[in-house]
Motif scaffolding. Structure first.
Motif, PDB file in Angstrom:
ATOM      1  N   GLY A   1      33.197 -15.940   1.214  1.00  0.00           N
ATOM      2  CA  GLY A   1      34.493 -16.602   1.299  1.00  0.00           C
ATOM      3  C   GLY A   1      34.718 -17.359   2.592  1.00  0.00           C
ATOM      4  O   GLY A   1      33.772 -17.772   3.246  1.00  0.00           O
ATOM      5  N   PRO A   2      36.011 -17.522   2.943  1.00  0.00           N
ATOM      6  CA  PRO A   2      37.175 -16.956   2.236  1.00  0.00           C
ATOM      7  C   PRO A   2      37.462 -17.677   0.919  1.00  0.00           C
ATOM      8  O   PRO A   2      37.173 -18.862   0.781  1.00  0.00           O
ATOM      9  CB  PRO A   2      38.316 -17.168   3.232  1.00  0.00           C
ATOM     10  CG  PRO A   2      37.903 -18.386   4.012  1.00  0.00           C
ATOM     11  CD  PRO A   2      36.407 -18.314   4.133  1.00  0.00           C
ATOM     12  N   HIS A   3      38.027 -16.938  -0.034  1.00  0.00           N
ATOM     13  CA  HIS A   3      38.382 -17.494  -1.329  1.00  0.00           C
ATOM     14  C   HIS A   3      39.891 -17.430  -1.520  1.00  0.00           C
ATOM     15  O   HIS A   3      40.522 -16.427  -1.157  1.00  0.00           O
ATOM     16  CB  HIS A   3      37.690 -16.709  -2.445  1.00  0.00           C
ATOM     17  CG  HIS A   3      36.197 -16.805  -2.402  1.00  0.00           C
ATOM     18  ND1 HIS A   3      35.520 -17.971  -2.689  1.00  0.00           N
ATOM     19  CD2 HIS A   3      35.243 -15.889  -2.090  1.00  0.00           C
ATOM     20  CE1 HIS A   3      34.219 -17.764  -2.564  1.00  0.00           C
ATOM     21  NE2 HIS A   3      34.026 -16.510  -2.198  1.00  0.00           N
ATOM     22  N   PRO A   4      40.476 -18.480  -2.093  1.00  0.00           N
ATOM     23  CA  PRO A   4      41.934 -18.516  -2.228  1.00  0.00           C
ATOM     24  C   PRO A   4      42.494 -17.562  -3.268  1.00  0.00           C
ATOM     25  O   PRO A   4      43.659 -17.188  -3.208  1.00  0.00           O
ATOM     26  CB  PRO A   4      42.214 -19.977  -2.618  1.00  0.00           C
ATOM     27  CG  PRO A   4      40.951 -20.425  -3.297  1.00  0.00           C
ATOM     28  CD  PRO A   4      39.849 -19.723  -2.561  1.00  0.00           C
ATOM     29  N   ASN A   5      41.661 -17.160  -4.230  1.00  0.00           N
ATOM     30  CA  ASN A   5      42.138 -16.286  -5.304  1.00  0.00           C
ATOM     31  C   ASN A   5      40.942 -15.663  -6.010  1.00  0.00           C
ATOM     32  O   ASN A   5      39.788 -16.085  -5.799  1.00  0.00           O
ATOM     33  CB  ASN A   5      43.011 -17.065  -6.299  1.00  0.00           C
ATOM     34  CG  ASN A   5      42.313 -18.329  -6.795  1.00  0.00           C
ATOM     35  OD1 ASN A   5      41.195 -18.285  -7.295  1.00  0.00           O
ATOM     36  ND2 ASN A   5      42.977 -19.474  -6.627  1.00  0.00           N
TER      37      ASN A   5
ATOM     38  N   ALA B   1      34.970  -8.461  -2.674  1.00  0.00           N
ATOM     39  CA  ALA B   1      35.366  -9.857  -2.506  1.00  0.00           C
ATOM     40  C   ALA B   1      36.638 -10.174  -3.295  1.00  0.00           C
ATOM     41  O   ALA B   1      37.492 -10.949  -2.831  1.00  0.00           O
ATOM     42  CB  ALA B   1      34.230 -10.770  -2.955  1.00  0.00           C
ATOM     43  N   LEU B   2      36.771  -9.578  -4.459  1.00  0.00           N
ATOM     44  CA  LEU B   2      37.974  -9.803  -5.273  1.00  0.00           C
ATOM     45  C   LEU B   2      39.208  -9.220  -4.590  1.00  0.00           C
ATOM     46  O   LEU B   2      40.288  -9.830  -4.603  1.00  0.00           O
ATOM     47  CB  LEU B   2      37.772  -9.197  -6.661  1.00  0.00           C
ATOM     48  CG  LEU B   2      36.796  -9.967  -7.567  1.00  0.00           C
ATOM     49  CD1 LEU B   2      36.292  -9.076  -8.697  1.00  0.00           C
ATOM     50  CD2 LEU B   2      37.467 -11.223  -8.124  1.00  0.00           C
ATOM     51  N   ARG B   3      39.088  -8.051  -4.002  1.00  0.00           N
ATOM     52  CA  ARG B   3      40.206  -7.469  -3.262  1.00  0.00           C
ATOM     53  C   ARG B   3      40.594  -8.353  -2.079  1.00  0.00           C
ATOM     54  O   ARG B   3      41.776  -8.551  -1.795  1.00  0.00           O
ATOM     55  CB  ARG B   3      39.859  -6.056  -2.778  1.00  0.00           C
ATOM     56  CG  ARG B   3      39.784  -5.015  -3.894  1.00  0.00           C
ATOM     57  CD  ARG B   3      39.734  -3.604  -3.316  1.00  0.00           C
ATOM     58  NE  ARG B   3      38.566  -3.379  -2.477  1.00  0.00           N
ATOM     59  CZ  ARG B   3      37.391  -2.936  -2.932  1.00  0.00           C
ATOM     60  NH1 ARG B   3      37.225  -2.681  -4.224  1.00  0.00           N
ATOM     61  NH2 ARG B   3      36.391  -2.744  -2.102  1.00  0.00           N
ATOM     62  N   ALA B   4      39.583  -8.871  -1.401  1.00  0.00           N
ATOM     63  CA  ALA B   4      39.857  -9.748  -0.256  1.00  0.00           C
ATOM     64  C   ALA B   4      40.579 -11.018  -0.682  1.00  0.00           C
ATOM     65  O   ALA B   4      41.304 -11.630   0.121  1.00  0.00           O
ATOM     66  CB  ALA B   4      38.544 -10.103   0.449  1.00  0.00           C
ATOM     67  N   ALA B   5      40.377 -11.417  -1.946  1.00  0.00           N
ATOM     68  CA  ALA B   5      41.023 -12.626  -2.468  1.00  0.00           C
ATOM     69  C   ALA B   5      42.367 -12.337  -3.120  1.00  0.00           C
ATOM     70  O   ALA B   5      42.963 -13.228  -3.730  1.00  0.00           O
ATOM     71  CB  ALA B   5      40.106 -13.312  -3.473  1.00  0.00           C
ATOM     72  N   GLY B   6      42.853 -11.096  -3.013  1.00  0.00           N
ATOM     73  CA  GLY B   6      44.192 -10.787  -3.486  1.00  0.00           C
ATOM     74  C   GLY B   6      44.295  -9.915  -4.709  1.00  0.00           C
ATOM     75  O   GLY B   6      45.410  -9.617  -5.160  1.00  0.00           O
ATOM     76  N   ALA B   7      43.182  -9.501  -5.286  1.00  0.00           N
ATOM     77  CA  ALA B   7      43.234  -8.642  -6.473  1.00  0.00           C
ATOM     78  C   ALA B   7      43.615  -7.220  -6.078  1.00  0.00           C
ATOM     79  O   ALA B   7      43.262  -6.753  -4.988  1.00  0.00           O
ATOM     80  CB  ALA B   7      41.880  -8.640  -7.182  1.00  0.00           C
ATOM     81  N   THR B   8      44.354  -6.541  -6.956  1.00  0.00           N
ATOM     82  CA  THR B   8      44.628  -5.126  -6.729  1.00  0.00           C
ATOM     83  C   THR B   8      43.354  -4.326  -6.975  1.00  0.00           C
ATOM     84  O   THR B   8      42.353  -4.857  -7.473  1.00  0.00           O
ATOM     85  CB  THR B   8      45.714  -4.625  -7.684  1.00  0.00           C
ATOM     86  OG1 THR B   8      45.212  -4.672  -9.032  1.00  0.00           O
ATOM     87  CG2 THR B   8      46.977  -5.480  -7.584  1.00  0.00           C
ATOM     88  N   GLU B   9      43.387  -3.055  -6.658  1.00  0.00           N
ATOM     89  CA  GLU B   9      42.207  -2.202  -6.856  1.00  0.00           C
ATOM     90  C   GLU B   9      41.768  -2.202  -8.313  1.00  0.00           C
ATOM     91  O   GLU B   9      40.579  -2.356  -8.619  1.00  0.00           O
ATOM     92  CB  GLU B   9      42.521  -0.787  -6.392  1.00  0.00           C
ATOM     93  CG  GLU B   9      41.300   0.121  -6.321  1.00  0.00           C
ATOM     94  CD  GLU B   9      40.348  -0.253  -5.205  1.00  0.00           C
ATOM     95  OE1 GLU B   9      39.127  -0.090  -5.404  1.00  0.00           O
ATOM     96  OE2 GLU B   9      40.804  -0.722  -4.149  1.00  0.00           O
ATOM     97  N   GLN B  10      42.719  -2.024  -9.232  1.00  0.00           N
ATOM     98  CA  GLN B  10      42.374  -2.006 -10.654  1.00  0.00           C
ATOM     99  C   GLN B  10      41.884  -3.369 -11.123  1.00  0.00           C
ATOM    100  O   GLN B  10      40.900  -3.467 -11.865  1.00  0.00           O
ATOM    101  CB  GLN B  10      43.576  -1.577 -11.497  1.00  0.00           C
ATOM    102  CG  GLN B  10      43.260  -1.510 -12.993  1.00  0.00           C
ATOM    103  CD  GLN B  10      44.424  -0.991 -13.816  1.00  0.00           C
ATOM    104  OE1 GLN B  10      45.399  -0.481 -13.278  1.00  0.00           O
ATOM    105  NE2 GLN B  10      44.321  -1.125 -15.132  1.00  0.00           N
TER     106      GLN B  10
END
Length: 202
Positions: free
Chosen positions: A82-86, A145-154
């Motif tokens: 990243g960084p990734h916006p989403n 990486a998904l969490r870093a882009a704003g995703a919740t744990e689930q």
């Protein structure tokens, strides 16, 4: 590069190049169909040199799989850094690495890790553990990486599984002759999944 030569009556060869060629044999044929004859033909080594250098077929497979991971997994790491916006951008970046590899005419279609997973029962316990371990590492890195882009744990857990499943499906479809544009369509559709619920203005 990697050709056999003769010095002082003994055959000399590039071990790393021989391993790269063995990796391509396993990649093209899968573990079950990568016979010793195909491995000797693909590497240019005689049976004695093959066994003497790499051990038995199972050991050569594990070395080849490690070589594959050392070659391609850094590309996934780079894409995920990243960084990734989403989360969609994370998924798209990861899948683009797969599309780029599939489009490379110098290597077989598909993915060595994928075809090894489809032949899981044919592998010995150590080979099975290596295949599953590599898959689990990719999943964990995707989720991070998904969490870093704003995703919740689930969300990160679910989207990591979805992304990896899409990655593996691209490898299988490519071996069945699907065109690159069709594979790109699959990847793009998967990357849109995270934004679908919020795409309608209220």
């Amino acid at each position: 590069m990697g050709t056999l030569t003769t010095m002082a009556g003994r055959k000399q060869f590039d071990v790393d190049e021989a391993l790269r060629r063995a990796m391509l044999v396993f990649w093209r044929w899968g573990y079950s169909e990568a016979s010793i004859d195909r491995l000797t033909e693909g590497t240019g080594l005689g049976r004695g040199s093959l066994y003497g250098t790499f051990g038995d077929k199972s050991n050569l497979f594990r070395k080849s799989l490690l070589r594959y991971a050392e070659t391609y997994h850094p590309l996934y790491e780079q894409a995920l850094s990243g960084p990734h916006p989403n989360p969609s951008a994370v998924m798209a970046a990861f899948l683009q690495v797969s599309l780029n590899r599939i489009a490379d005419p110098k290597v077989p279609d598909g993915c060595l890790l994928t075809i090894s997973a489809t032949q899981f029962p044919a592998l010995d316990a150590e080979g099975q553990a290596m295949v599953r371990g590599m898959i689990d590492l990719l999943l964990a890195r995707l989720a991070q990486a998904l969490r870093a882009a704003g995703a919740t744990e689930q969300e990160a857990t679910e989207l990591a599984l979805c992304t990896l499943a899409t990655n593996k499906s691209l490898a299988v479809l490519s071996r069945a002759g699907f065109a690159g544009k069709d594979l790109a369509t699959v990847a793009a559709a998967a990357a849109r999944i995270p934004t679908t619920p919020t795409s309608v203005d209220i």
